[in-house]
Write an enzyme that holds these catalytic residues in place. Structure first.
Site, short mmCIF file in Angstrom:
data_model
loop_
_atom_site.label_atom_id
_atom_site.label_comp_id
_atom_site.label_asym_id
_atom_site.label_seq_id
_atom_site.Cartn_x
_atom_site.Cartn_y
_atom_site.Cartn_z
N LYS A 97 1.01 -1.37 -0.08
CA LYS A 97 0.09 -0.63 0.04
C LYS A 97 0.99 1.21 -0.13
CE LYS A 97 -2.93 0.79 3.89
NZ LYS A 97 -2.65 2.12 4.41
N ARG A 135 -8.02 12.60 12.29
CA ARG A 135 -6.50 12.50 12.95
C ARG A 135 -5.84 13.63 12.43
NH1 ARG A 135 -4.65 6.97 9.59
NH2 ARG A 135 -2.74 7.69 10.82
N ASP A 191 2.50 -0.80 11.96
CA ASP A 191 0.99 -0.84 11.46
C ASP A 191 1.11 -2.51 11.56
OD1 ASP A 191 1.14 1.35 9.64
OD2 ASP A 191 1.63 0.49 8.34
N LYS A 204 -3.84 6.03 14.94
CA LYS A 204 -3.98 5.41 13.48
C LYS A 204 -5.28 5.46 12.82
CE LYS A 204 0.20 4.31 13.13
NZ LYS A 204 1.20 5.41 12.06
#
Ligand code: S3P
Length: 452
Positions: A30, A130, A335, A362
């Site tokens: 990604k 965020r 992640d 996140k």
């Protein structure tokens, strides 16, 4: 494959799984896919990308580039971006919808900070919560005008929607307050458009895909990894990147869920092929090895200066054991903490997760979500401001139930793989999984998992 629940939200139903076996590839990385699209748009001619990730986040980047006048043709994972160069980007007729993608929003802030027009960047409910002051502050210092929404509960920060009024930028020296590849990449993109040098230092070495790909494409970017410093000096540069071909390796962050599944489901043997093994991303493998996982890592080649290879994970009756994931290991597995938390949940002993304050901002507050979901599954877990600790079940099955992923793709996938070793059924609202790994359930089925 997917069932619907009463509110017609797609739902995965997972039950205790037989051994997972096979060789699979996962969709394109990604982070690298975002950059291949965005940097491709700045090229001097066509960039042919193979293996592009097809998740929702990468689709957001593609749509935003099209809205800025970049022609992009797509046939599955093969994509052709007609580079227009920095000067060829045009003002969009409507707000740029970044969807769920923090990477899209932050990288486009840096890109648009140097363009002589105004742009508005919006996102979904999760992205709108965020923090964006971290990117607006240095870009304002460089000369951009950035406005956003403010929240009384979090004074001093800035939230989407953002408006970026770009213009002439001046290079700066900047120490990032957090190690963040999104922030670093935004400043590199702004630095490429600025007068003079931009020097960016960070407290730890975050993923360096931007530096590697930009150097591969001929951008005036140099790196001092020991100092965790990047220098951008566009003096004399013509503002265009080299056209050519770019091949995106599989996403280790997606592979991590399949590898952890293989390590916790009895008698499993799973190999993920053609996966990116950039050392700024392989903390998950190091953490699993420290947990005594049976992993075989083989580097088979390079793609644009990025190591690529295969990873084989085999279940072993010598169980996983607790470890510590903190410091640079935490940064290199940022992640994959939801997947590592599942490995820890089945291990012998306690795993301490620390230095993970960033997990609170996140796609969800992942610390809160991990703690709640492990407790639901009957696992002993303790929350801390910047981490948590998990005392594993020593291989004993946990409990199933309804996973509440808080709209976060990685939390949904973590809940699903934990369900493979639960004594009773697990249900996972699955619509957010397509953000990064649309074929997750299908690949689990190919490997033999009980997912329906
Ligand atoms: C990303 C950087 C990381 C990571 C995110 C993708 C990127 O975020 O968590 O999923 O592609 O640059 P931060 O840079 O905010 O740490």
């Amino acid at each position: 494959m997917k069932q619907q629940n009463q509110s017609s939200e797609p739902l995965l139903r997972i039950s205790r799984s037989p051994a997972l076996r096979g060789r699979v590839s996962v969709p394109g990385d990604k982070s690298i896919s975002h950059r291949a699209l965005l940097f491709g748009a700045l090229a001097d001619g066509a960039v042919e990308i193979s293996g592009l990730g097809l998740g929702g986040d990468n689709a957001s980047t593609m749509a935003a580039l099209r809205a800025l006048g970049v022609p992009i043709q797509q046939a599955g994972t093969e994509v052709r971006v007609e580079g227009v160069g920095l000067a060829g980007l045009q003002q969009a007729a409507c707000p740029l919808d970044c969807g769920n993608s923090g990477t899209t929003m932050r990288l486009f802030c840096g890109l648009l900070a140097g363009r002589p027009f105004a742009s508005t960047l919006t996102g979904d409910a999760s992205l709108s919560r965020r923090p964006m002051a971290r990117v607006a502050t240095p870009l304002r210092r460089m000369g951009a005008v950035i406005d956003g929404r403010q929240e009384a509960a979090r004074p001093g920060d800035l939230f989407p929607p953002l408006t970026v009024r770009g213009g002439a930028l001046q290079g700066i020296e900047y120490q990032l307050p957090v190690a963040s590849a999104q922030l670093k990449s935004a400043l590199i993109l702004a630095g490429l458009q600025a007068r003079g040098r931009t020097v960016i230092s960070e407290p730890g070495l975050s993923r360096d895909h931007s530096e590697r790909m930009l150097r591969f494409l001929g951008a005036p970017v140099s790196v001092e990894p020991e100092q965790r410093r990047v220098v951008v000096d566009p003096t004399g540069w013509n503002g265009r990147l080299r056209a050519g071909t770019v091949s995106v390796p599989g996403d280790l962050s997606s592979a991590a869920f399949l590898l952890v599944a293989a390590l916790i489901v009895q008698n499993s043997d799973v190999t993920v092929e053609n996966v990116g093994l950039n050392p700024t991303r392989t903390g998950v493998l190091d953490a699993l090895i420290a947990m005594r996982a049976n992993l075989e890592i083989t580097v088979t080649g390079q793609a644009m200066g990025e190591p690529v290879g295969s990873v084989r994970a085999r279940w072993s009756d010598r169980r996983l054991r607790g470890t510590t994931v903190a410091g640079e290991l935490a940064l290199r597995s940022i992640d994959e903490i939801p997947a590592l938390a599942v490995a820890a949940a089945l291990a012998d002993g306690t795993t301490e997760f620390g230095d993970l304050r960033e997990l609170r901002v996140k796609e969800s507050d992942r610390i809160t979500c991990i703690v709640r979901e492990l407790q639901r599954a009957g696992v002993t877990v303790r929350e801390a401001p910047a981490g948590f600790s998990v005392t594993g079940t020593a291989g004993q099955p946990c409990q199933g139930g309804r996973v509440q992923p808080d709209g976060d793709h990685r939390m949904a996938m973590a809940g699903a793989i934990l369900g493979l070793v639960a004594a009773d059924a697990t249900e996972v609202p699955s619509q957010d999984i397509a953000t990064s790994f649309p074929s997750f359930a299908q690949l689990l089925q190919v490997l033999g998992a009980s997912v329906g």
